[in-house]
Each structure stands twice: as structure tokens, then as C-alpha cells.
Scaffold this motif. Structure first.
Motif, mmCIF file in Angstrom:
data_model
loop_
_atom_site.group_PDB
_atom_site.id
_atom_site.type_symbol
_atom_site.label_atom_id
_atom_site.label_comp_id
_atom_site.label_asym_id
_atom_site.label_seq_id
_atom_site.Cartn_x
_atom_site.Cartn_y
_atom_site.Cartn_z
ATOM 1 N N GLU A 126 45.991 20.763 -14.439
ATOM 2 C CA GLU A 126 47.123 21.682 -14.313
ATOM 3 C C GLU A 126 46.653 23.136 -14.380
ATOM 4 N N LEU A 127 45.723 23.433 -15.276
ATOM 5 C CA LEU A 127 45.166 24.786 -15.377
ATOM 6 C C LEU A 127 44.431 25.146 -14.087
ATOM 7 N N SER A 128 43.664 24.215 -13.549
ATOM 8 C CA SER A 128 42.937 24.456 -12.301
ATOM 9 C C SER A 128 43.890 24.824 -11.177
ATOM 10 N N GLU A 129 44.947 24.055 -11.036
ATOM 11 C CA GLU A 129 45.923 24.308 -9.967
ATOM 12 C C GLU A 129 46.666 25.615 -10.207
ATOM 13 N N LEU A 130 47.002 25.904 -11.448
ATOM 14 C CA LEU A 130 47.695 27.148 -11.788
ATOM 15 C C LEU A 130 46.861 28.368 -11.391
ATOM 16 N N ILE A 131 45.576 28.346 -11.713
ATOM 17 C CA ILE A 131 44.691 29.466 -11.383
ATOM 18 C C ILE A 131 44.542 29.600 -9.876
ATOM 19 N N ARG A 132 44.291 28.500 -9.179
ATOM 20 C CA ARG A 132 44.129 28.548 -7.718
ATOM 21 C C ARG A 132 45.395 29.088 -7.034
#
Length: 138
Positions: free
Chosen positions: A105-111
Motif C-alpha cells: 500500500e505504501l509503494s502504491e501510495l508513493i508511486r
């Protein structure tokens, strides 16, 4: 990881498999986020005549070939990681310990955040995050 798997990994990355390089990689696997000094100490317990230059050059070779990743901490110390999957690092200021942290979820949020900003002339290729604090019992 067995020696034949290490050799296959090296071959896939275009790295020549020598006994010294195999020993360095085995040390990296056994230590989890080690410094170059820790790798040198472990390798010397197996190959006492290995030089400092050999270990440092091997770590540099591995990083350039994508066999490992460098992890630079806030105290400006270099560590190394054999885990090439998408993850982040928890860094303890007290103990200088690094632990892996996985959060899709953090990865997708940053991207998504960076893509929505449409930064002129910038193309996002990768995200490296280091969370700094104190690790208790994660």
C-alpha cells in the motif's frame, strides 16, 4: 542458497563466479544488511588470505551488476542487502540495525503521488524508503 544457485545468480547478472566472490556472497546472505567490515571479517574466517581490496571490489561489482543493493544510512554508513524484492528499511538510530519492511500500500501510495505531481523532466524508476527510529521487537 546453495553454491550452484549462487553461481546461476552470478551468471544471470554477468558476474564471474570465483571462490572469493562466492564466499563474499555467502557472507552477505548469512549476515543480513552487513557492513563491508562485517563481510570482510566473515570471509576471512573462511579464507584468511582474502584482502580488504578484494572484498570491497567484490561488493562494488555486485552492486553495479544488480546482485545486491547498497543501503546508506543517516549516519553515512554503507550496508548491503541481498534482498532485491520491493521493500523498505527500518533503521534503528540506537543500534544501527536494519530490518526489512514490506508494505504494498505504501509503494502504491508513493508511486501514485509522484505520478500525479507530474514533475517536469522526471521519470520515476524506483522508490527507496528508509524509516528512521528505534527498533524494539518488530
Amino acid at each position: 542458497m546453495r553454491v550452484n544457485e549462487i553461481i546461476e545468480l552470478f551468471q544471470s547478472k554477468g558476474v564471474k563466479a570465483t571462490p572469493q566472490r562466492i564466499s563474499v556472497y555467502e557472507a552477505l546472505l548469512s549476515l543480513k544488511h552487513p557492513s563491508a567490515e562485517a563481510v570482510l571479517e566473515r570471509v576471512r574466517s573462511i579464507l584468511p588470505t582474502v584482502t580488504v581490496a578484494t572484498v570491497y571490489n567484490t561488493l562494488d561489482c555486485f552492486a553495479k551488476a544488480g546482485v545486491i543493493e547498497r543501503v546508506l544510512t543517516v549516519d553515512n554508513k554503507m550496508y548491503f542487502d541481498t534482498n532485491l524484492s520491493r521493500h523498505y528499511h527500518l533503521y534503528s538510530e540506537e543500534t544501527h540495525e536494519i530490518q526489512d519492511f514490506y508494505d504494498n500500500e505504501l509503494s502504491e501510495l508513493i508511486r501514485t503521488f509522484i505520478q500525479n505531481r507530474k514533475i517536469p523532466g522526471f521519470e520515476l524508476k524506483d522508490v527507496k524508503v528508509q524509516l528512521i527510529g528505534n527498533i524494539e521487537n518488530y
